[in-house]
Design a protein around this motif. Structure first.
Motif, PDB file in Angstrom:
ATOM      1  N   GLY A   1      70.285  58.060  38.288  1.00 31.27           N
ATOM      2  CA  GLY A   1      71.347  57.159  38.241  1.00 31.27           C
ATOM      3  C   GLY A   1      72.667  58.051  38.347  1.00 31.27           C
ATOM      4  N   SER A   2      72.398  59.434  38.777  1.00 30.28           N
ATOM      5  CA  SER A   2      73.572  60.313  38.750  1.00 30.28           C
ATOM      6  C   SER A   2      73.805  60.845  40.260  1.00 30.28           C
ATOM      7  CB  SER A   2      73.371  61.383  37.696  1.00 30.28           C
ATOM      8  OG  SER A   2      74.526  62.356  37.729  1.00 30.28           O
ATOM      9  N   SER A   3      74.893  60.958  40.555  1.00 34.26           N
ATOM     10  CA  SER A   3      75.136  61.403  42.001  1.00 34.26           C
ATOM     11  C   SER A   3      75.204  63.010  42.039  1.00 34.26           C
ATOM     12  CB  SER A   3      76.417  60.978  42.753  1.00 34.26           C
ATOM     13  OG  SER A   3      77.429  61.125  41.866  1.00 34.26           O
ATOM     14  N   LYS A   4      75.384  63.523  40.662  1.00 31.86           N
ATOM     15  CA  LYS A   4      75.226  64.852  40.457  1.00 31.86           C
ATOM     16  C   LYS A   4      74.056  65.665  41.039  1.00 31.86           C
ATOM     17  CE  LYS A   4      78.695  64.456  36.558  1.00 31.86           C
ATOM     18  NZ  LYS A   4      78.947  64.704  35.134  1.00 31.86           N
ATOM     19  N   ASN A   5      73.215  65.012  40.876  1.00 34.79           N
ATOM     20  CA  ASN A   5      71.606  65.512  41.530  1.00 34.79           C
ATOM     21  C   ASN A   5      71.720  65.544  42.942  1.00 34.79           C
ATOM     22  OD1 ASN A   5      70.427  66.004  38.837  1.00 34.79           O
ATOM     23  ND2 ASN A   5      70.020  63.996  38.655  1.00 34.79           N
TER      24      ASN A   5
ATOM     25  N   VAL B   1      67.280  58.753  59.634  1.00 32.88           N
ATOM     26  CA  VAL B   1      68.644  58.219  59.782  1.00 32.88           C
ATOM     27  C   VAL B   1      68.517  56.731  59.619  1.00 32.88           C
ATOM     28  CG1 VAL B   1      70.688  58.043  61.272  1.00 32.88           C
ATOM     29  CG2 VAL B   1      69.426  60.397  61.186  1.00 32.88           C
ATOM     30  N   PRO B   2      69.008  55.966  58.719  1.00 26.88           N
ATOM     31  CA  PRO B   2      69.007  54.563  58.543  1.00 26.88           C
ATOM     32  C   PRO B   2      69.621  53.753  59.770  1.00 26.88           C
ATOM     33  CG  PRO B   2      70.451  55.356  56.940  1.00 26.88           C
ATOM     34  CD  PRO B   2      69.947  56.668  57.585  1.00 26.88           C
TER      35      PRO B   2
ATOM     36  N   VAL C   1      77.291  60.310  51.943  1.00 24.77           N
ATOM     37  CA  VAL C   1      78.416  59.305  52.013  1.00 24.77           C
ATOM     38  C   VAL C   1      78.276  58.082  51.353  1.00 24.77           C
ATOM     39  CG1 VAL C   1      80.253  58.011  53.408  1.00 24.77           C
ATOM     40  CG2 VAL C   1      79.623  60.429  53.746  1.00 24.77           C
ATOM     41  N   GLU C   2      77.149  57.447  51.995  1.00 25.53           N
ATOM     42  CA  GLU C   2      76.693  56.037  51.343  1.00 25.53           C
ATOM     43  C   GLU C   2      75.991  56.208  50.058  1.00 25.53           C
ATOM     44  OE1 GLU C   2      76.373  52.130  51.131  1.00 25.53           O
ATOM     45  OE2 GLU C   2      77.594  53.293  52.799  1.00 25.53           O
ATOM     46  N   ILE C   3      75.588  57.133  49.543  1.00 27.57           N
ATOM     47  CA  ILE C   3      74.969  57.085  48.172  1.00 27.57           C
ATOM     48  C   ILE C   3      76.120  57.306  47.299  1.00 27.57           C
ATOM     49  CG2 ILE C   3      73.555  58.520  46.524  1.00 27.57           C
ATOM     50  CD1 ILE C   3      71.591  59.013  49.038  1.00 27.57           C
ATOM     51  N   ARG C   4      77.058  58.112  47.746  1.00 22.83           N
ATOM     52  CA  ARG C   4      78.082  58.418  46.520  1.00 22.83           C
ATOM     53  C   ARG C   4      79.181  57.111  46.611  1.00 22.83           C
ATOM     54  NH1 ARG C   4      78.288  64.505  48.596  1.00 22.83           N
ATOM     55  NH2 ARG C   4      77.076  65.393  46.854  1.00 22.83           N
ATOM     56  N   ASN C   5      78.968  56.532  47.612  1.00 21.16           N
ATOM     57  CA  ASN C   5      79.906  55.231  47.610  1.00 21.16           C
ATOM     58  C   ASN C   5      79.246  54.051  46.716  1.00 21.16           C
ATOM     59  OD1 ASN C   5      82.036  53.339  48.801  1.00 21.16           O
ATOM     60  ND2 ASN C   5      80.149  52.348  49.674  1.00 21.16           N
ATOM     61  N   ILE C   6      77.783  54.052  46.959  1.00 22.86           N
ATOM     62  CA  ILE C   6      77.058  53.268  45.850  1.00 22.86           C
ATOM     63  C   ILE C   6      77.391  53.510  44.260  1.00 22.86           C
ATOM     64  CG2 ILE C   6      74.773  52.412  45.158  1.00 22.86           C
ATOM     65  CD1 ILE C   6      73.890  52.800  48.193  1.00 22.86           C
ATOM     66  N   PHE C   7      77.176  54.835  44.169  1.00 16.55           N
ATOM     67  CA  PHE C   7      77.389  55.240  42.836  1.00 16.55           C
ATOM     68  C   PHE C   7      78.843  54.922  42.350  1.00 16.55           C
ATOM     69  CE2 PHE C   7      73.702  58.068  43.189  1.00 16.55           C
ATOM     70  CZ  PHE C   7      72.997  57.608  41.887  1.00 16.55           C
ATOM     71  N   SER C   8      79.824  54.771  43.154  1.00 18.68           N
ATOM     72  CA  SER C   8      81.521  54.818  42.800  1.00 18.68           C
ATOM     73  C   SER C   8      81.545  53.399  42.579  1.00 18.68           C
ATOM     74  CB  SER C   8      82.222  55.191  43.883  1.00 18.68           C
ATOM     75  OG  SER C   8      82.076  54.264  45.254  1.00 18.68           O
ATOM     76  N   CYS C   9      80.663  52.539  42.832  1.00 14.30           N
ATOM     77  CA  CYS C   9      80.913  50.975  42.609  1.00 14.30           C
ATOM     78  C   CYS C   9      80.433  50.722  41.272  1.00 14.30           C
ATOM     79  CB  CYS C   9      80.247  50.255  43.501  1.00 14.30           C
ATOM     80  SG  CYS C   9      80.851  50.309  45.287  1.00 14.30           S
ATOM     81  N   GLY C  10      79.837  51.578  40.311  1.00 17.44           N
ATOM     82  CA  GLY C  10      79.254  51.510  39.207  1.00 17.44           C
ATOM     83  C   GLY C  10      78.385  50.224  38.737  1.00 17.44           C
ATOM     84  N   GLU C  11      77.418  50.297  39.710  1.00 12.93           N
ATOM     85  CA  GLU C  11      76.434  49.139  40.005  1.00 12.93           C
ATOM     86  C   GLU C  11      75.507  49.495  38.629  1.00 12.93           C
ATOM     87  OE1 GLU C  11      76.446  46.369  41.300  1.00 12.93           O
ATOM     88  OE2 GLU C  11      78.021  46.664  42.670  1.00 12.93           O
ATOM     89  N   PHE C  12      74.581  48.523  38.406  1.00  9.19           N
ATOM     90  CA  PHE C  12      73.565  48.491  37.198  1.00  9.19           C
ATOM     91  C   PHE C  12      72.540  49.658  37.771  1.00  9.19           C
ATOM     92  CE2 PHE C  12      69.283  47.049  35.783  1.00  9.19           C
ATOM     93  CZ  PHE C  12      69.285  47.672  34.606  1.00  9.19           C
ATOM     94  N   THR C  13      72.170  49.658  39.011  1.00  9.95           N
ATOM     95  CA  THR C  13      71.173  50.490  39.639  1.00  9.95           C
ATOM     96  C   THR C  13      71.570  50.679  40.993  1.00  9.95           C
ATOM     97  OG1 THR C  13      68.790  50.764  40.230  1.00  9.95           O
ATOM     98  CG2 THR C  13      69.749  48.433  40.243  1.00  9.95           C
TER      99      THR C  13
ATOM    100  N   ASP D   1      69.713  49.811  54.205  1.00 11.89           N
ATOM    101  CA  ASP D   1      68.303  50.374  54.027  1.00 11.89           C
ATOM    102  C   ASP D   1      68.415  51.519  53.229  1.00 11.89           C
ATOM    103  OD1 ASP D   1      67.429  48.543  55.683  1.00 11.89           O
ATOM    104  OD2 ASP D   1      67.453  49.975  57.514  1.00 11.89           O
ATOM    105  N   ILE D   2      69.545  52.232  53.033  1.00  8.88           N
ATOM    106  CA  ILE D   2      69.697  53.491  52.137  1.00  8.88           C
ATOM    107  C   ILE D   2      69.329  53.225  50.593  1.00  8.88           C
ATOM    108  CG2 ILE D   2      71.115  55.366  51.288  1.00  8.88           C
ATOM    109  CD1 ILE D   2      72.757  55.119  53.884  1.00  8.88           C
ATOM    110  N   LEU D   3      68.539  53.914  50.063  1.00  9.17           N
ATOM    111  CA  LEU D   3      68.019  53.782  48.774  1.00  9.17           C
ATOM    112  C   LEU D   3      67.177  52.496  48.425  1.00  9.17           C
ATOM    113  CD1 LEU D   3      70.749  55.400  46.339  1.00  9.17           C
ATOM    114  CD2 LEU D   3      68.754  56.442  47.371  1.00  9.17           C
ATOM    115  N   SER D   4      66.694  51.887  49.661  1.00  9.10           N
ATOM    116  CA  SER D   4      65.732  50.977  49.498  1.00  9.10           C
ATOM    117  C   SER D   4      64.261  51.605  49.237  1.00  9.10           C
ATOM    118  CB  SER D   4      65.519  49.987  50.666  1.00  9.10           C
ATOM    119  OG  SER D   4      65.088  50.733  51.905  1.00  9.10           O
ATOM    120  N   LEU D   5      63.491  50.934  48.522  1.00  5.65           N
ATOM    121  CA  LEU D   5      62.285  51.442  48.347  1.00  5.65           C
ATOM    122  C   LEU D   5      61.365  51.912  49.752  1.00  5.65           C
ATOM    123  CD1 LEU D   5      61.027  49.563  45.140  1.00  5.65           C
ATOM    124  CD2 LEU D   5      61.952  51.909  45.388  1.00  5.65           C
TER     125      LEU D   5
END
Length: 353
Positions: A216-220, A51-52, A245-257, A57-61
């Motif tokens: 790069g796909s939240s479908k996974n 739990v971050p 919730v946070e990962i899908r929010n990140i993807f929704s922003c359409g960032e490069f990565t 921190d989410i999706l940080s290496l």
């Protein structure tokens, strides 16, 4: 990866496997119940660490490294539990061995896919090292070559890795494996199967997070449902809900990565690319030097993070492989206890480099 998002799936199409072990089962001896309780309490603790503390921190290496290390620990816990149960391989039901061996080979495959992606990202690191060398030369001619190399880096990083594209079918197979075989006449077998269920849920979900990040796909990204009677169910729900919730929010922003450290590098690359396109005059010199310095700092942090995560995935690969090989070795020693179908599954999979 092009498949549509699927709704939450129930995993008990063939009956709830936990009917075989009620929470306060009288079927288990105090020792076996203690072993099971200890394993599940440890599992809860390992999940809680994921739990971050901060959404950043989410999706940080560094978080991904922690997650992979936790999976290695969970699988070591399973190996230790097998030892504590003192369940001779000749007493293993063929279905249990089939589940164990089948899942292990899938985890080796998905680990190889992740390693392949880290190798690809590390190739980008070498490209940036070349760029920095050119930018620090203070030569306009080299600046032109650096600008072209930055564009090549962008194309390389944004390209798709075919190995990562194989993760979704593997995840689907892992989800199907969550339907455990019923255990009727072995108390030790019941403990083993329930512990393996917890390990598989944690592993399948975390692998889906990695697959989403690398593809790069939240479908996974999976949404797993587990019985709320399990001691670790609540903390798993918190981990899954917080991350999804946070990962899908990140993807929704359409960032490069979606990888935090890679995102920081990309921001520096964009700034430098713009400066190089308009030209670096006397008034831009200080800003240019600062941007080069920022790129070196973020690039080094990315490289170190990739290296640490690569080591964590390699360790996980070895934990799974050694556990699998130990079982197969014991099967051979047991003579005809190993069906031919299982021996054929003993494929030595090497980490992708």
């Amino acid at each position: 990866m092009s498949r549509p998002q699927e709704p939450n799936r129930p995993f008990f199409h063939f009956g709830n496997p936990f009917r075989m072990i009620p929470p306060k089962s009288s079927q288990l001896s105090p020792r076996l119940l203690s072993l099971l309780n200890t394993f599940e309490a440890t599992l809860s603790g390992r999940l809680e660490k994921l739990v971050p503390k901060d959404k950043g921190d989410i999706l940080s290496l560094s978080w991904m490294k922690l997650a992979m290390e936790s999976l290695s620990e969970i699988h070591c816990d399973i190996k230790n539990l097998i030892t504590e149960l003192d369940l001779p391989v000749t007493d293993w039901d063929e279905k249990w061995m089939d589940v164990y061996l089948d899942i292990s080979v899938k985890l080796l495959d998905i680990s190889n896919a992740f390693t392949s992606e880290l190798t690809r990202l590390n190739q980008g690191h070498l490209m940036l090292q070349f760029v920095l060398h050119k930018l620090e030369s203070d030569s306009p001619e080299q600046f032109t070559r650096a600008s072209s190399s930055l564009d090549s880096w962008k194309q390389h990083i944004s390209s798709k890795n075919p190995r990562v594209e194989t993760c979704r079918p593997i995840l689907d197979n892992l989800v199907e494996s969550l339907n455990l075989p019923k255990v009727r006449n072995s108390s030790k077998g019941k403990v083993l199967m329930r512990a393996m269920y917890g390990a598989k849920v944690a592993t399948t979900y975390i692998c889906s997070v990695f697959a989403a990040a690398f593809s790069g796909s939240s479908k996974n990204l999976l949404d797993l449902t587990v019985p709320n009677t399990l001691p670790w169910a609540q903390v798993f729900s918190v981990v899954q809900t917080t991350l999804n919730v946070e990962i899908r929010n990140i993807f929704s922003c359409g960032e490069f990565t979606v990888l935090r450290e890679l995102e920081a590098v990309d921001a520096c690359v964009k700034k430098l690319f713009t400066l190089l396109q308009v030209g670096v005059g006397p008034s831009e010199r200080e800003s240019f030097k600062n941007s080069v310095s920022d790129l070196r700092t973020t690039e080094e942090k990315l490289a170190q993070g990739l290296d640490n995560l690569s080591k964590a995935i390699d360790s996980f690969f070895k934990v799974v492989l050694t556990g699998r090989d130990a079982l197969l070795c014991n099967l051979r020693k047991a003579g005809d206890a190993a069906p031919n179908s299982m021996i054929r599954k003993n494929v030595k999979v090497q980490p992708a480099r």
